[in-house]
Enzyme design. Structure first.
Site, PDB file in Angstrom:
ATOM      1  N   ASP A 290      31.932  32.082  54.928  1.00 49.83           N
ATOM      2  CA  ASP A 290      30.715  33.138  55.212  1.00 49.83           C
ATOM      3  C   ASP A 290      29.365  32.641  54.905  1.00 49.83           C
ATOM      4  OD1 ASP A 290      32.381  35.518  55.606  1.00 49.83           O
ATOM      5  OD2 ASP A 290      33.140  35.158  53.529  1.00 49.83           O
TER       6      ASP A 290
ATOM      7  N   HIS B 243      35.680  41.835  51.010  1.00 46.37           N
ATOM      8  CA  HIS B 243      36.287  41.239  52.025  1.00 46.37           C
ATOM      9  C   HIS B 243      35.423  40.814  53.246  1.00 46.37           C
ATOM     10  CE1 HIS B 243      39.796  40.108  54.548  1.00 46.37           C
ATOM     11  NE2 HIS B 243      40.343  41.237  54.454  1.00 46.37           N
TER      12      HIS B 243
ATOM     13  N   HIS C   3      36.371  30.306  46.425  1.00 45.07           N
ATOM     14  CA  HIS C   3      37.160  31.078  47.151  1.00 45.07           C
ATOM     15  C   HIS C   3      38.331  31.223  46.318  1.00 45.07           C
ATOM     16  CE1 HIS C   3      39.793  32.208  50.150  1.00 45.07           C
ATOM     17  NE2 HIS C   3      39.062  32.466  51.121  1.00 45.07           N
TER      18      HIS C   3
HETATM   19  C1  LIG Z   1      35.254  34.228  46.355  1.00 52.92           C
HETATM   20  C2  LIG Z   1      35.246  34.583  44.557  1.00 52.92           C
HETATM   21  C3  LIG Z   1      35.546  36.095  44.256  1.00 52.92           C
HETATM   22  C4  LIG Z   1      36.655  33.857  44.229  1.00 52.92           C
HETATM   23  O1  LIG Z   1      37.012  34.463  42.725  1.00 52.92           O
HETATM   24  P1  LIG Z   1      37.896  33.724  41.733  1.00 52.92           P
HETATM   25  O2  LIG Z   1      39.074  32.868  42.411  1.00 52.92           O
HETATM   26  O3  LIG Z   1      38.496  34.883  41.184  1.00 52.92           O
HETATM   27  O4  LIG Z   1      37.099  32.956  40.822  1.00 52.92           O
HETATM   28  P2  LIG Z   1      36.388  33.272  39.395  1.00 52.92           P
HETATM   29  O5  LIG Z   1      35.796  34.750  39.462  1.00 52.92           O
HETATM   30  O6  LIG Z   1      37.589  33.294  38.546  1.00 52.92           O
HETATM   31  O7  LIG Z   1      35.440  32.206  39.144  1.00 52.92           O
HETATM   32  C5  LIG Z   1      35.955  30.996  38.382  1.00 52.92           C
HETATM   33  C6  LIG Z   1      34.632  30.485  37.675  1.00 52.92           C
HETATM   34  O8  LIG Z   1      33.527  30.195  38.761  1.00 52.92           O
HETATM   35  C7  LIG Z   1      32.329  30.802  38.671  1.00 52.92           C
HETATM   36  N1  LIG Z   1      32.191  31.286  40.182  1.00 52.92           N
HETATM   37  C8  LIG Z   1      33.058  31.628  41.185  1.00 52.92           C
HETATM   38  N2  LIG Z   1      32.210  31.669  42.151  1.00 52.92           N
HETATM   39  C9  LIG Z   1      30.987  31.461  41.826  1.00 52.92           C
HETATM   40  C10 LIG Z   1      29.784  31.711  42.554  1.00 52.92           C
HETATM   41  N3  LIG Z   1      29.857  31.757  43.899  1.00 52.92           N
HETATM   42  N4  LIG Z   1      28.447  31.415  42.031  1.00 52.92           N
HETATM   43  C11 LIG Z   1      28.473  31.270  40.824  1.00 52.92           C
HETATM   44  N5  LIG Z   1      29.767  30.936  39.834  1.00 52.92           N
HETATM   45  C12 LIG Z   1      30.924  31.261  40.433  1.00 52.92           C
HETATM   46  C13 LIG Z   1      32.693  32.150  37.764  1.00 52.92           C
HETATM   47  O9  LIG Z   1      31.701  32.396  37.319  1.00 52.92           O
HETATM   48  C14 LIG Z   1      33.855  31.466  36.872  1.00 52.92           C
HETATM   49  O10 LIG Z   1      33.201  30.814  36.077  1.00 52.92           O
HETATM   50  P3  LIG Z   1      33.723  30.637  34.530  1.00 52.92           P
HETATM   51  O11 LIG Z   1      35.083  29.972  34.484  1.00 52.92           O
HETATM   52  O12 LIG Z   1      32.807  29.901  33.572  1.00 52.92           O
HETATM   53  O13 LIG Z   1      33.782  32.138  34.007  1.00 52.92           O
HETATM   54  C15 LIG Z   1      34.018  33.994  43.991  1.00 52.92           C
HETATM   55  O14 LIG Z   1      34.055  32.679  44.061  1.00 52.92           O
HETATM   56  C16 LIG Z   1      32.865  34.542  44.287  1.00 52.92           C
HETATM   57  O15 LIG Z   1      32.605  35.744  43.811  1.00 52.92           O
HETATM   58  N6  LIG Z   1      32.018  34.295  45.498  1.00 52.92           N
HETATM   59  C17 LIG Z   1      31.097  34.692  45.860  1.00 52.92           C
HETATM   60  C18 LIG Z   1      31.349  35.824  46.872  1.00 52.92           C
HETATM   61  C19 LIG Z   1      31.746  35.232  48.159  1.00 52.92           C
HETATM   62  O16 LIG Z   1      31.169  34.117  48.684  1.00 52.92           O
HETATM   63  N7  LIG Z   1      33.040  35.416  48.804  1.00 52.92           N
HETATM   64  C20 LIG Z   1      33.561  35.482  50.061  1.00 52.92           C
HETATM   65  C21 LIG Z   1      34.828  34.891  49.783  1.00 52.92           C
HETATM   66  S1  LIG Z   1      35.402  34.302  51.373  1.00 52.92           S
END
Ligand SMILES: CC(C)(COP(=O)(O)OP(=O)(O)OC[C@H]1O[C@@H](n2cnc3c(N)ncnc32)[C@H](O)[C@@H]1OP(=O)(O)O)[C@@H](O)C(=O)NCCC(=O)NCCS
Length: 444
Positions: free
Chosen positions: A365, A269, A309
């Site tokens: 972020d 978070h 996101h």
């Molecule tokens: C924010 C986050 C957790 C959202 O996750 P989510 O909505 O659950 O999306 P998913 O984890 O289902 O990802 C969907 C796809 O994109 C990919 N993906 C998502 N974010 C990614 C990233 N930052 N880098 C590389 N690949 C990413 C996943 O591997 C997945 O690929 P696939 O369909 O081939 O398996 C995710 O984008 C992430 O981990 N980002 C990096 C951390 C971050 O910046 N967090 C701050 C959020 S404000």
């Protein structure tokens, strides 16, 4: 107009049920309880770990359209507020629902500023933390302890009491945050200076040394104020949900806010901007960016932090401001050398099929950590800055929950998958487990 309802056929009984569709696309989960095998049956439940598709409340505070990259507080676009408003004015808007006129703003500002001092015993309480205590841990503990200083806060049904605690918390949270920072640096705590702005006073409490009066740099003061606006609320995120869930037991708002801060402390978070800075430091130079992007795609090491996101499937509107603010702040602080790596990462990722196909854009972020680092904040303070800004949002969410006649104590259902009933066996009659796995099969 088509009938606003859903007809469900239960194939187990061939019975049909009609469930109303409300608010243009919502069904009440409780309506599923009518779908039963027989009168003694519990009825159907919906299963939704992590609330992926469950609304827990009706809210008038913040609107997000993730596909179009829209964020509004009380109907006002985040872009407008970030350009034209101040954090205190935005906090008024979020808490009270309308922008203030000049007279109301002056009263609000005065009412917040008279609460910037903390009780001397809070100062002593904070002095008790170890020299290397994490400032977020200090914030959780101290805000929780505030409930013992203000026992009147338990009168949560009383409007005047709710208003008073709201002003107190918004007024005192920067002071506690600044004390936590000074504590980690071994520096004496600095008392508030109410002649300065909300953000200017915060900078003074953080960075004042021997000078008689601290004069904040106006560019840094404004940049921090805008960052506070961008972080003030984000509808039902993890910490807002914690604030509402804890508050639903009718506990005082200090205890609930301490819980919300604890939720924000988690790396999923409030900690992502720290991860961005660490990732940029690891990549180290622009030349290494293409190889890094390749490894993010292959999933070898970590994800591209600060990208993607759960809600935004477009450019996070807050990230645009982060980028702009970074260049303004660097004019004062000198450039953070990691910005070149960040810009190159963004450029390559936004052209790359992998990121384009998955709609992965920079989130809030991606740039904020670099700004905070350039302003002299250690990484442990990043989530603390987030917590100061989000306090107004938490309090608005809490007050809305308290006033909502549809809300009750938050109490989800579960699907029990544990053991069938079994008889208690005296300890000396229990058989020896065959393996460690058997002994600790369900342990923490
Ligand atoms: C924010 C986050 C957790 C959202 O996750 P989510 O909505 O659950 O999306 P998913 O984890 O289902 O990802 C969907 C796809 O994109 C990919 N993906 C998502 N974010 C990614 C990233 N930052 N880098 C590389 N690949 C990413 C996943 O591997 C997945 O690929 P696939 O369909 O081939 O398996 C995710 O984008 C992430 O981990 N980002 C990096 C951390 C971050 O910046 N967090 C701050 C959020 S404000």
């Amino acid at each position: 107009m088509a009938k606003q309802s859903l007809t469900i056929t239960d194939n187990r009984t061939s019975k049909q049920y009609e469930i109303p569709i409300e608010e243009g696309g919502v069904i009440r989960a409780a309506a599923l309880r009518d779908i039963k095998l027989n009168p003694n049956d519990f009825g159907l439940m919906s299963y939704d770990p992590a609330f992926i598709n469950t609304a827990s409340c009706k809210s008038r505070i913040t609107f997000i359209d993730g596909d179009r990259g829209i964020l509004r507080y009380r109907g006002y676009a985040i872009e407008d507020l970030a350009e034209k408003s101040s954090y205190l004015e935005t906090a008024y808007l979020i808490v009270k629902g309308e922008l203030p006129n000049l007279k109301h703003f002056k009263t609000w500002e005065h009412n917040i500023k008279v609460h910037t001092m903390v009780h001397e015993n809070i100062k002593k309480f904070m002095e008790g933390f170890r020299y290397d205590a994490h400032p977020m841990g200090m914030l959780v503990g101290t805000v929780g302890a505030m409930s013992t200083f203000y026992p009147d806060a338990k009168n949560i049904e009383d409007l005047e009491s709710r208003r008073l605690q709201t002003r107190r918390l918004i007024g005192k949270i920067p002071t506690i945050a600044a004390y936590a920072y000074r504590h980690t640096r071994g520096l004496p705590y600095v008392y508030p200076d109410n002649e300065l702005s909300y953000t200017g006073n915060f900078l003074s409490m953080l960075f004042k040394m021997t000078e008689l009066k601290y004069e904040p740099d106006p560019i840094l003061e404004r940049a921090l104020d805008v960052l506070f606006i961008l972080h003030a609320d984000h509808e039902q995120n993890c910490s807002a949900n914690a604030m509402r869930a804890i508050g639903s037991s009718k506990v005082d708002p200090y205890s609930a806010t301490a819980g919300a801060i604890a939720a924000l402390f988690g790396p999923l978070h409030g900690g992502a901007n720290e991860d961005v800075v660490r990732m940029l430091m690891e990549i180290g130079s622009v030349e290494k960016v293409p190889a890094a992007v390749k490894s993010f795609k292959e999933g070898n090491s970590r994800r591209l932090m600060g990208f993607g996101h759960r809600v935004y499937k477009n450019y996070d509107p807050r990230a645009r401001f982060g980028k702009k603010l970074a260049s303004e702040v660097f004019k004062v602080t000198g450039e953070n050398p990691l910005i070149k790596v960040a810009l190159e990462l963004e450029r390559i990722a936004l052209e790359d099929d992998y990121f384009v196909a998955r709609k992965l854009y920079p989130n809030v972020d991606f740039y904020t950590g670099l700004i905070y680092q350039a302003m002299g904040f250690p990484m442990t303070m990043f989530p603390v800055l987030f917590a100061i800004a989000r306090t107004s949002g938490w309090l608005a969410q809490w007050a809305e929950m308290v006033r909502d006649p549809e809300q009750k104590i938050a109490r989800p259902r579960q699907i029990f998958i544990g053991s069938a009933p079994r008889d208690y066996i005296k300890m000396d009659h229990r058989p020896e487990p065959e393996s460690r796995e058997e002994r600790v099969s369900d342990s923490i």
